[in-house]
Write a protein that holds these residues in place. Structure first.
Motif, PDB file in Angstrom:
ATOM      1  N   VAL A 198       2.214   1.770  -3.442  1.00 45.02           N
ATOM      2  CA  VAL A 198       1.119   2.214  -4.316  1.00 45.02           C
ATOM      3  C   VAL A 198       0.883   3.708  -4.132  1.00 45.02           C
ATOM      4  N   GLN A 199       0.886   4.181  -2.882  1.00 43.40           N
ATOM      5  CA  GLN A 199       0.720   5.607  -2.615  1.00 43.40           C
ATOM      6  C   GLN A 199       1.870   6.424  -3.197  1.00 43.40           C
ATOM      7  N   ALA A 221       3.638   5.640  -5.786  1.00 44.82           N
ATOM      8  CA  ALA A 221       3.483   5.621  -7.240  1.00 44.82           C
ATOM      9  C   ALA A 221       2.458   6.632  -7.724  1.00 44.82           C
ATOM     10  N   GLN A 222       1.515   7.000  -6.852  1.00 42.82           N
ATOM     11  CA  GLN A 222       0.477   7.960  -7.227  1.00 42.82           C
ATOM     12  C   GLN A 222       0.922   9.406  -7.068  1.00 42.82           C
ATOM     13  N   HIS A 223       2.084   9.620  -6.431  1.00 42.60           N
ATOM     14  CA  HIS A 223       2.574  10.980  -6.231  1.00 42.60           C
ATOM     15  C   HIS A 223       3.116  11.526  -7.559  1.00 42.60           C
ATOM     16  N   PRO A 224       2.835  12.795  -7.882  1.00 43.31           N
ATOM     17  CA  PRO A 224       3.273  13.344  -9.170  1.00 43.31           C
ATOM     18  C   PRO A 224       4.789  13.426  -9.338  1.00 43.31           C
ATOM     19  N   SER A 230       5.896   3.210 -13.255  1.00 41.36           N
ATOM     20  CA  SER A 230       5.406   2.356 -14.339  1.00 41.36           C
ATOM     21  C   SER A 230       6.531   2.055 -15.327  1.00 41.36           C
ATOM     22  N   ASP A 290       7.243   8.135 -10.803  1.00 42.97           N
ATOM     23  CA  ASP A 290       6.637   7.327 -11.857  1.00 42.97           C
ATOM     24  C   ASP A 290       7.287   5.944 -11.801  1.00 42.97           C
ATOM     25  N   ASN A 345       0.823  -1.211   0.000  1.00 42.63           N
ATOM     26  CA  ASN A 345       0.000   0.000   0.000  1.00 42.63           C
ATOM     27  C   ASN A 345       0.856   1.260   0.000  1.00 42.63           C
ATOM     28  N   SER A 346       1.955   1.230   0.749  1.00 47.12           N
ATOM     29  CA  SER A 346       2.834   2.398   0.806  1.00 47.12           C
ATOM     30  C   SER A 346       3.456   2.690  -0.550  1.00 47.12           C
TER      31      SER A 346
END
Length: 277
Positions: free
Chosen positions: A166-167, A169-172, A177, A175, A163-164
């Motif tokens: 994932v969070q 990865a969502q920060h601008p 991916s 990246d 979860n950490s």
């Protein structure tokens, strides 16, 4: 050229049949070592790491390797000088050597360099290109076979860690991916983050306390070279942009880079600390 009718075999099958390839990585970047070692170990290779050319020479005398990954820019003895000495004893076929370089202007077509290295990979090294490059030179299989490999990230069973990340990865500013995280999985990626913090936090502390001495042009180039690769490895895209801007002659200062580096470290430290076992 590969025969289009060649029989394809998977990497694990090749390793089972012909043995585990032994790789020596010579690179003075701790984060780069963690990344490459994690990717190759997940693929089933044995990997030893050293951080300068002299240690690489000593290790090669001590142990037989199938492939050497040689960073061009290293302290004590650089990768080109080390490879020149290796080639006095080992030919292209006897010991393939892949050059790792962060210098896009390196002339990998020059006869002098082509006489030393079997192949060249630009840092930060793409995981797929890395494995493909090794497989192109490690050929224990018959001439009528082609080795296939699969992405083998190890998924963590720690939900807090997953979860950490994932969070993150969502920060601008990040990246993840298509990068190293997708190849090595959560646990190995966390080790890379810890290495990043351990290597670069002292620079930030030194700047904050006024203990950072002025770097020469060569030292700055080396620092930017290593930091750019490390930032790319962890997916810190904003930090990567700042470093690249400076390398292109932008007016950002060393302190500005350390401020961005400090921001990244502050984001990563809670993740690293909260998931320590």
């Amino acid at each position: 050229m590969t025969n289009p009718d060649a029989k394809a075999i998977h990497l694990k099958q090749a390793i089972s049949q012909y043995g585990v390839p032994s790789i020596l990585l010579a690179d003075d970047s701790l984060t780069q070592q963690f990344v490459i070692k994690a990717v190759l170990q997940n693929a089933g290779f044995n990997v030893d790491c050293v951080d300068d050319g002299e240690k690489a020479l000593a290790q090669i005398k001590h142990k037989k390797y199938d492939i050497v990954l040689m960073d061009v820019q290293m302290p004590i003895l650089d990768g080109i000088s080390a490879t020149q000495q290796i080639r006095q004893q080992f030919s292209f076929d006897t010991l393939p050597i892949i050059a790792l370089t962060g210098d896009a202007e390196l002339d990998d077509q020059s006869p002098a360099l082509c006489a030393l290295f079997n192949a060249f990979l630009l840092k930060p090294v793409d995981s797929k290109d890395l494995i493909d490059g090794i497989l192109a030179l490690w050929s224990p299989q018959t001439e009528t076979s082609t080795i296939l490999h699969q992405q083998t990230a190890v998924v963590s069973d720690n939900p807090n860690l997953v979860n950490s990340i994932v969070q993150l990865a969502q920060h601008p500013s990040f990246d993840l991916s298509g990068g190293v995280y997708e190849w090595v999985g959560e646990e190995a990626y966390l080790r890379v983050l810890n290495a990043f913090i351990r290597v670069y936090k002292p620079y930030v502390v030194a700047v904050k306390t006024g203990r950072q001495q002025a770097l020469t042009r060569a030292e700055q180039h080396r620092f930017f070279h290593k930091l750019k690769g490390a930032a790319a490895n962890i997916g810190a895209i904003e930090l990567l942009k700042v470093v690249e801007y400076v390398e292109l002659g932008g007016d950002t200062s060393f302190n500005d880079i350390c401020n961005e580096l400090n921001r990244v470290i502050n984001m990563l430290e809670p993740l690293a600390l909260s998931n320590k076992k």
